[in-house]
Design a protein around this motif. Structure first.
Motif, short mmCIF file in Angstrom:
data_model
loop_
_atom_site.label_atom_id
_atom_site.label_comp_id
_atom_site.label_asym_id
_atom_site.label_seq_id
_atom_site.Cartn_x
_atom_site.Cartn_y
_atom_site.Cartn_z
N ALA A 172 -20.33 -17.96 -92.18
CA ALA A 172 -20.14 -18.47 -90.62
C ALA A 172 -19.66 -17.55 -89.86
CB ALA A 172 -19.26 -19.70 -90.69
N THR A 173 -18.32 -16.82 -90.36
CA THR A 173 -17.74 -15.87 -89.42
C THR A 173 -18.62 -14.54 -88.99
OG1 THR A 173 -15.51 -16.36 -90.41
CG2 THR A 173 -15.88 -14.15 -89.47
N ILE A 174 -19.28 -14.06 -89.86
CA ILE A 174 -20.05 -12.91 -89.90
C ILE A 174 -21.33 -13.18 -88.99
CG2 ILE A 174 -21.55 -11.38 -91.04
CD1 ILE A 174 -19.39 -11.48 -93.35
N LEU A 175 -21.98 -14.23 -89.36
CA LEU A 175 -23.14 -14.63 -88.65
C LEU A 175 -22.83 -15.10 -87.21
CD1 LEU A 175 -25.14 -16.24 -91.26
CD2 LEU A 175 -25.63 -14.07 -90.52
N LEU A 176 -21.94 -15.88 -87.06
CA LEU A 176 -21.19 -16.10 -85.61
C LEU A 176 -21.07 -14.92 -84.67
CD1 LEU A 176 -19.24 -19.05 -86.25
CD2 LEU A 176 -21.23 -18.98 -85.03
N HIS A 177 -20.61 -13.78 -85.41
CA HIS A 177 -20.31 -12.58 -84.60
C HIS A 177 -21.89 -11.90 -84.34
CE1 HIS A 177 -18.28 -8.56 -83.91
NE2 HIS A 177 -19.23 -8.08 -84.43
N VAL A 178 -22.82 -11.84 -85.20
CA VAL A 178 -24.13 -11.30 -84.87
C VAL A 178 -24.73 -12.06 -83.67
CG1 VAL A 178 -26.54 -11.18 -85.73
CG2 VAL A 178 -24.50 -10.63 -87.13
N ALA A 179 -24.56 -13.43 -83.70
CA ALA A 179 -25.28 -14.14 -82.59
C ALA A 179 -24.52 -14.04 -81.29
CB ALA A 179 -25.03 -15.63 -82.97
N ARG A 180 -22.94 -13.85 -81.49
CA ARG A 180 -22.37 -13.53 -80.10
C ARG A 180 -22.68 -12.15 -79.59
NH1 ARG A 180 -16.31 -14.61 -81.92
NH2 ARG A 180 -16.95 -12.58 -83.00
N ARG A 181 -22.62 -11.32 -80.47
CA ARG A 181 -23.12 -9.82 -79.71
C ARG A 181 -24.49 -9.79 -79.39
NH1 ARG A 181 -21.87 -4.50 -82.74
NH2 ARG A 181 -22.73 -3.81 -80.52
N PHE A 182 -25.37 -10.67 -79.92
CA PHE A 182 -26.76 -10.89 -79.26
C PHE A 182 -26.68 -11.37 -77.75
CE2 PHE A 182 -31.34 -11.30 -80.01
CZ PHE A 182 -31.61 -11.96 -78.66
N HIS A 183 -25.88 -12.41 -77.80
CA HIS A 183 -25.68 -13.15 -76.32
C HIS A 183 -24.93 -12.33 -75.26
CE1 HIS A 183 -24.57 -16.59 -73.71
NE2 HIS A 183 -23.40 -15.95 -73.70
N TYR A 184 -24.11 -11.50 -75.79
CA TYR A 184 -23.30 -10.52 -74.78
C TYR A 184 -24.18 -9.47 -74.52
CZ TYR A 184 -18.97 -13.36 -75.17
OH TYR A 184 -17.88 -14.26 -75.10
N GLU A 185 -24.80 -8.72 -75.55
CA GLU A 185 -25.38 -7.45 -75.23
C GLU A 185 -26.90 -7.34 -75.08
OE1 GLU A 185 -23.53 -4.53 -77.95
OE2 GLU A 185 -22.16 -6.33 -78.45
N ILE A 186 -27.67 -8.36 -75.55
CA ILE A 186 -29.22 -8.36 -75.52
C ILE A 186 -29.63 -9.57 -74.40
CG2 ILE A 186 -31.19 -8.87 -76.70
CD1 ILE A 186 -30.03 -7.75 -79.17
N ASP A 187 -29.15 -10.54 -74.65
CA ASP A 187 -29.74 -11.55 -73.65
C ASP A 187 -28.91 -13.01 -73.83
OD1 ASP A 187 -31.17 -12.76 -71.41
OD2 ASP A 187 -32.87 -13.25 -72.59
N SER A 188 -28.50 -13.65 -72.81
CA SER A 188 -28.13 -14.92 -73.17
C SER A 188 -28.92 -15.87 -73.75
CB SER A 188 -27.81 -15.47 -71.54
OG SER A 188 -26.82 -14.76 -70.80
#
Length: 220
Positions: free
Chosen positions: A75-91
């Motif tokens: 969960a820690t790792i995959l939430l980080h991936v999703a969070r970076r997508f949200h911040y850096e690729i698209d909401s």
């Protein structure tokens, strides 16, 4: 034209948008039922994580969106991936992120990793299975930076023989030292200054670009 040669831009342009795209995938993010669909019968998913009867729901920071995942390091790792997508690729929008599922129907064996809560699909309608070329160059830079930052602990479906560019999975078994180390590093970022971690990363920084390209060469 085969799906493998169909890009997001050509796909969306050739359909009436998301509604038509949804015919290619089901709500779990897996490919719609086809002659290749199989029932995953193993007690572990392809990456060696135990198949779960249920999973914990987590909120992806900054987005308000939720996803169900295996507790702990995954969960820690995959939430980080999703969070970076949200911040850096698209909401991220409602329905953009899929994690744990209960259905054992899979088309590609790597989709069994959803059953263990050790994989996520981000926008599977936009980036369906068996297609490539869906990401724009600047988006791909961010994805490559994420993979390098996580030291190969996360694998991206865009690199698979049967590609799925929405797919991110834990590539190593539970308890692997690199899984534990990367999860610990992310937790330190999360508990540290606001200048650390997702939301404060510049994937286009020359040093990070050099590092991600070197990592991609080593991993290929």
């Amino acid at each position: 034209m085969t799906l493998a040669g169909l890009s997001r831009r050509r796909f969306i342009g050739a359909t009436s948008g998301v509604a038509a795209a949804a015919t290619l995938v089901n709500v779990s993010g897996a490919t719609a039922a086809s002659a290749d669909t199989q029932i995953w019968k193993n007690a572990t998913s392809k990456n060696g994580w135990p198949v779960l009867d249920d999973a914990t729901s987590y909120t992806i920071e900054g987005s308000g969106r939720e996803v169900s995942l295996a507790e702990g390091d995954a969960a820690t790792i995959l939430l980080h991936v999703a969070r970076r997508f949200h911040y850096e690729i698209d909401s991220l929008r409602v329905g953009d992120v899929h994690g744990w599922i209960s259905s054992r129907k899979v088309t590609e064996s790597y989709e069994s990793n959803y059953l263990s809560g050790s994989a996520i699909a981000i926008r599977p309608v936009w980036y369906p299975a068996r297609t490539k070329g869906n990401l724009y160059p600047n988006e791909l830079v961010v994805v490559r930076d994420i993979l390098a930052e996580l030291d190969g602990v996360v694998a991206w479906g865009g690199d698979f023989k049967a590609p799925k560019e929405s797919h991110f999975e834990i590539a190593l078994k539970p308890g692997h030292p690199r899984v534990k180390g990367v999860a610990r590093k992310i937790r330190e970022w999360n508990n540290g200054p606001v200048s650390d971690g997702a939301g404060a990363t510049d994937a286009f920084d020359p040093k990070r670009l050099k590092a991600s390209r070197a990592f991609e060469r080593r991993a290929s």
